[in-house]
Design a protein around this motif. Sequence first.
Motif, short mmCIF file in Angstrom:
data_model
loop_
_atom_site.label_atom_id
_atom_site.label_comp_id
_atom_site.label_asym_id
_atom_site.label_seq_id
_atom_site.Cartn_x
_atom_site.Cartn_y
_atom_site.Cartn_z
N ALA A 4 0.75 -1.29 -0.04
CA ALA A 4 -0.08 -0.06 0.10
C ALA A 4 0.72 1.22 0.09
CB ALA A 4 -0.90 0.17 1.27
N LEU A 7 1.96 2.93 -3.34
CA LEU A 7 0.97 3.63 -4.26
C LEU A 7 1.09 5.06 -4.10
CD1 LEU A 7 -1.95 1.45 -3.70
CD2 LEU A 7 -0.41 1.14 -5.41
N ARG A 12 -4.86 4.37 -4.24
CA ARG A 12 -5.85 3.27 -3.61
C ARG A 12 -7.36 3.60 -3.61
NH1 ARG A 12 -5.80 -1.07 -0.03
NH2 ARG A 12 -3.66 -1.20 -0.29
N TRP A 124 -1.68 1.72 -11.47
CA TRP A 124 -1.50 0.98 -10.46
C TRP A 124 0.10 -0.06 -10.84
CZ3 TRP A 124 -0.45 -4.27 -10.09
CH2 TRP A 124 -0.22 -4.84 -8.86
N PHE A 155 -6.28 -5.76 -3.62
CA PHE A 155 -7.83 -5.23 -3.45
C PHE A 155 -8.93 -6.16 -3.36
CE2 PHE A 155 -4.83 -2.01 -5.51
CZ PHE A 155 -5.45 -0.76 -4.70
#
Length: 256
Positions: A4, A7, A12, A124, A155
């Motif tokens: 995470a 990113l 996100r 991404w 995700f």
Amino acid sequence: MTAAALLPPGLRDRVEAAIDSSALALGQFVRNNLEVRTFGRPQLPLAVKWVASEYAHDYMSVNNGLYIGSNNYTWGQGVYVTGISEPISTAMYGRAGVVARFDPSAWRCFDARTMTNQRIYLRWLKAQPNYSEALLTVHSGHWLQILRNHFREQFKIDVVLFRPDEYDTPGWYTDPQHTWLAVSDWTPFGTLAEKWSQRFVDARLAAVAEEDFRADPGVLTRSPNLTLSAASPHHGGLATAVKMAYSNGTVLRIPS
């Protein structure tokens, strides 16, 4: 460093928003692919998976269900199916049409058919540390498979809706506007599972295609070997015919 943390700011949230908005598309897909209503059990959507004829007999009685593919497929590891409304879209991959029920009511969906969501995924992808290896080395297939799986795991995406990326040469079976699905199974650790899927139930042989296909060299198409009628086997009532064959416990024969 966690995935995470890699990113860019806001990405996100954009992916999560894409997943939220994709729920409408999944709902429409479900409504378009419902089974024949049967008293005493919920009406679920039907999926179709075409397998090689050598496996056809396995689906004529009690079986293990659908197998999770782990090759370098479009969206990584998963079960690849279509809905019953487009029953022969992937018949170029095998002559045995297996139909199964599934319940996606609690699934998280990523609709990769839209240009907006494609751009979000590409953004991404570019943020990942192995992006350069995935594009600039001989190991592209290896890294892209890992990244596709990682995206879905990060995700918790249960299903990806996407357009076909391989076609039969005459265009009689696969239409560019068809919808294909990549369905995830999960381990207790939140990673993509392997071997037999738990997402699909009551899998059974419901159609047998007369046509046989060969992969064309150098291109992403497959050519029919027989073409006995020199025309598409698709007709307006084909989806209903396959659905009824599944409901009635019979096998529909689809001519070349």
